[in-house]
Motif scaffolding. Structure first.
Motif, short mmCIF file in Angstrom:
data_model
loop_
_atom_site.label_atom_id
_atom_site.label_comp_id
_atom_site.label_asym_id
_atom_site.label_seq_id
_atom_site.Cartn_x
_atom_site.Cartn_y
_atom_site.Cartn_z
N MET A 322 0.90 -1.11 0.06
CA MET A 322 0.17 0.15 0.04
C MET A 322 0.81 1.14 0.01
N MET A 323 2.06 1.22 0.55
CA MET A 323 2.86 2.58 0.72
C MET A 323 3.53 2.37 -0.76
N LYS A 324 3.82 1.11 -1.22
CA LYS A 324 4.50 1.38 -2.62
C LYS A 324 3.53 1.84 -3.65
N HIS A 325 2.17 1.51 -3.61
CA HIS A 325 0.92 1.97 -4.54
C HIS A 325 -0.11 2.73 -3.70
N PRO A 326 0.25 4.12 -3.71
CA PRO A 326 -0.71 4.98 -2.98
C PRO A 326 -1.99 5.25 -3.93
N ASP A 327 -1.88 4.89 -4.87
CA ASP A 327 -3.18 5.10 -5.68
C ASP A 327 -4.30 3.64 -5.38
N ILE A 328 -3.70 2.71 -5.10
CA ILE A 328 -4.40 1.50 -4.87
C ILE A 328 -4.88 1.63 -3.24
N GLN A 329 -3.97 2.25 -2.40
CA GLN A 329 -4.45 2.20 -1.12
C GLN A 329 -5.40 3.37 -1.06
N GLU A 330 -5.42 4.38 -1.81
CA GLU A 330 -6.41 5.27 -1.86
C GLU A 330 -8.03 5.02 -2.16
N ARG A 331 -7.81 3.90 -3.38
CA ARG A 331 -9.10 3.39 -3.82
C ARG A 331 -9.58 2.34 -2.72
N VAL A 332 -8.84 1.72 -2.12
CA VAL A 332 -9.24 0.72 -0.96
C VAL A 332 -10.08 1.31 0.06
N GLN A 333 -9.20 2.63 0.46
CA GLN A 333 -9.81 3.36 1.41
C GLN A 333 -11.08 3.92 1.17
N ARG A 334 -11.31 4.26 -0.04
CA ARG A 334 -12.67 5.00 -0.57
C ARG A 334 -13.58 3.89 -0.56
N GLU A 335 -13.31 2.81 -0.96
CA GLU A 335 -14.46 1.67 -0.87
C GLU A 335 -14.82 1.21 0.46
N ILE A 336 -13.83 1.05 1.57
CA ILE A 336 -14.24 0.96 2.68
C ILE A 336 -14.92 2.20 3.69
N ASP A 337 -14.59 3.24 3.21
CA ASP A 337 -15.45 4.34 3.61
C ASP A 337 -16.79 4.42 3.07
N GLY A 338 -17.06 3.88 1.75
CA GLY A 338 -18.32 3.87 1.19
C GLY A 338 -19.26 2.89 1.86
N VAL A 339 -18.42 1.78 2.06
CA VAL A 339 -19.38 0.39 2.53
C VAL A 339 -19.45 0.39 3.89
N VAL A 340 -18.27 0.66 4.71
CA VAL A 340 -18.53 0.51 6.23
C VAL A 340 -18.49 1.98 6.87
N GLY A 341 -17.69 2.77 6.31
CA GLY A 341 -17.92 4.31 7.08
C GLY A 341 -16.83 3.94 8.14
N GLN A 342 -16.73 5.16 8.80
CA GLN A 342 -15.66 5.28 9.92
C GLN A 342 -16.19 5.19 11.38
N ALA A 343 -17.52 5.00 11.45
CA ALA A 343 -18.32 4.73 12.73
C ALA A 343 -18.08 3.40 13.22
N ARG A 344 -17.90 2.33 12.73
CA ARG A 344 -17.89 0.98 13.04
C ARG A 344 -16.63 0.29 12.20
N TRP A 345 -16.52 -0.90 12.84
CA TRP A 345 -15.42 -1.84 12.43
C TRP A 345 -15.85 -2.77 11.14
N PRO A 346 -15.15 -2.75 10.37
CA PRO A 346 -15.57 -4.02 9.17
C PRO A 346 -15.74 -5.14 9.77
N SER A 347 -16.69 -5.79 9.21
CA SER A 347 -17.04 -7.37 9.57
C SER A 347 -17.00 -8.33 8.23
N ILE A 348 -16.93 -9.38 8.71
CA ILE A 348 -17.01 -10.45 7.49
C ILE A 348 -18.48 -10.39 6.65
N GLU A 349 -19.53 -9.83 7.02
CA GLU A 349 -20.81 -9.48 6.40
C GLU A 349 -20.42 -8.43 5.24
N ASP A 350 -19.57 -7.63 5.45
CA ASP A 350 -19.14 -6.29 4.53
C ASP A 350 -18.30 -7.10 3.22
#
Length: 471
Positions: A322-350
């Motif tokens: 993720m450090m090597k590929h910040p564009d991929i890191q940013e896209r992962v973070q964007r998807e997690i924010d959209g699906v999970v948000g920052q108010a809870r922790w990701p779960s297997i259902e996500d």
């Protein structure tokens, strides 16, 4: 005196020469007994092909041989023949199509030192099937992949983030804290509790697992597996490791014995050891039972050795990529924010809704190629394959790296590219051949993501990173 000294020297020289000739004759005779094996490089007497490849990069040598000789190749480690199986189709034909014939496990001397022939990693037949069945059933009852174990993972993840935040954006090496977090999940399952990171017993277990894994992948470990009695005569780090392995076993024995006759609720064991102890009691009158202290101790070691280092290495490699590929890191973070948000922790259902993140995690494992050579197998009987005869007892190396790097099976096999697991609609796509973080301390283009210790297993390089909370 000079005459006697000269006579003694001459006799010793003659004895050594005779022994050498006998070994040479035995070596040539043994090789002739395997004349129907697949082709491979010509072995030297006594030593075989062991001087023809780099001990740290053995799998690369095997890949070169598969390109030259085909999907089944024979090499000789000293006087022992080893058949290397490479390529998706050949591995499928042998490991699945001929699973019974290829199902034996090799009892490596180094592994035997840790397990004494018990558990699941170095056993065959009834013991292997029984211990494997019990382990899978017990983990399923504990909720493997379900909520109960997921809670433990989330707790350790929260603690890991808390520790990273202590650095307030400064550089740090994540290796120890990641290993501690992974190991504590295993401890919660096996012992029923987690350890504080500074606990002396916890640190000892982790150090022993790490040193064990390093030794397996080192030239010394490989030489020991070929010449165990000879190497045992010389000083070295292997003796220190063996002493630590003995202490680790003693600790696991004490944990097991402490639970005998002390299980509070037989209908609901709180950890893996308690479940095993209850099974021991159930089969106490069976003279052939596999439920004994030796097997539970080795199962505990199997969990730690097979789970801690491999899982923590994968996580550390993921952070580095993720450090090597910040564009991929940013896209992962964007998807997690959209699906999970920052108010809870990701779960297997996500997971179903994290399509790109799932592809990235799969690609980390493919690209890292954590185990270039799978657990070595051993032939259960004389077997014909691809026009060759592989005798009973022959060692077999399944070369997984040949599949994970095959350009016919992957879009971009030599690069870290999540597109390898995405379809035309940008959805996660399974592949049968598949056997959010801060800033780097150096420019991404200068990061070396090539893992080290390439033999039995591969580990990420040592690095530092920054963990900066997002707003």
């Amino acid at each position: 005196m000079d005459i006697f000294l000269a006579l003694k020297t001459n006799v010793l020289s003659i004895v050594m020469a005779v022994l050498f000739l006998l070994l040479l004759w035995k070596s040539r005779g043994k090789q002739s007994n395997f004349k129907h094996l697949p082709p491979g490089p010509r072995p030297l007497p006594l030593v075989g092909n062991i001087f023809q490849f780099d001990g740290k990069q053995a799998y690369k040598y095997y890949l070169e041989l598969s390109e030259k000789y085909g999907s089944v190749v024979t090499i000789w480690l000293s006087t022992t023949p080893v058949v290397i199986i490479s390529g998706y189709q050949a591995l499928k034909d042998t490991m699945i199509g001929l699973s019974e014939e290829f199902s034996g496990r090799l009892n490596y001397p180094m592994i035997m030192k840790a397990t004494l022939g018990y558990g699941v990693l170095s056993t065959n037949g009834h013991r292997w099937r029984e211990m494997r069945r019990f382990s899978l059933m017990t983990l399923k009852n504990f909720g493997m992949g379900r909520r109960s174990i997921e809670d433990k993972v989330q707790d350790e993840a929260k603690n890991l983030v808390k520790m990273m935040n202590k650095y307030k954006g400064l550089a740090f090496n994540p290796a120890d804290m990641v290993s501690n977090a992974v190991a504590n999940v295993i401890c919660s399952i096996v012992f029923g509790h987690r350890f504080e990171f500074e606990d002396p017993q916890f640190k000892f277990l982790l150090r022993t697992v790490n040193n064990y894994f390093i030794m397996l992948s080192s030239p010394l470990g490989q030489i020991y597996n070929i010449f165990p009695r000879l190497v045992s005569l010389f000083p070295g780090k292997h003796h220190e490791l063996f002493r630590d392995l003995k202490k680790a076993r003693e600790y696991c024995i004490s944990e097991t014995k402490a639970r005998i006759n002390n299980v509070e609720d037989a209908s609901c064991p709180k950890d893996f050891i308690e479940a095993f102890v209850l099974k021991m009691e159930e089969e106490k009158n069976n003279p052939d039972t596999e439920y004994n202290v030796e097997n539970i101790v080795s199962l505990i070691w199997n969990f730690f050795s097979a789970g801690t280092e491999t899982t923590s290495s994968t996580i550390r490699q993921a952070l580095l990529l993720m450090m090597k590929h910040p564009d991929i890191q940013e896209r992962v973070q964007r998807e997690i924010d959209g699906v999970v948000g920052q108010a809870r922790w990701p779960s297997i259902e996500d997971r179903h809704n994290l399509q790109y993140t799932d592809s990235v995690l799969h690609e980390v494992q493919r690209y890292m190629d954590l185990t270039p050579i799978a657990v070595p197998h051993q032939m259960m009987c004389d077997t014909k394959y691809n026009g060759y005869v592989i005798p009973k007892g022959t060692v077999v190396y399944p070369l997984l790296s040949s599949v994970l790097s095959d350009p016919k099976l992957w879009k971009n096999p030599s690069s870290f590219d999540p597109e390898n697991f995405l379809d035309e609609n940008e959805r996660f796509k399974k592949n049968d051949a598949f056997v959010a973080f801060g800033m780097a301390t150096v420019p991404p283009e200068e990061l070396d993501t090539t893992p080290t210790n390439c033999s039995f297993g591969r580990m990420p390089r040592i690095y530092e990173c920054h963990a900066i909370p997002r707003t």
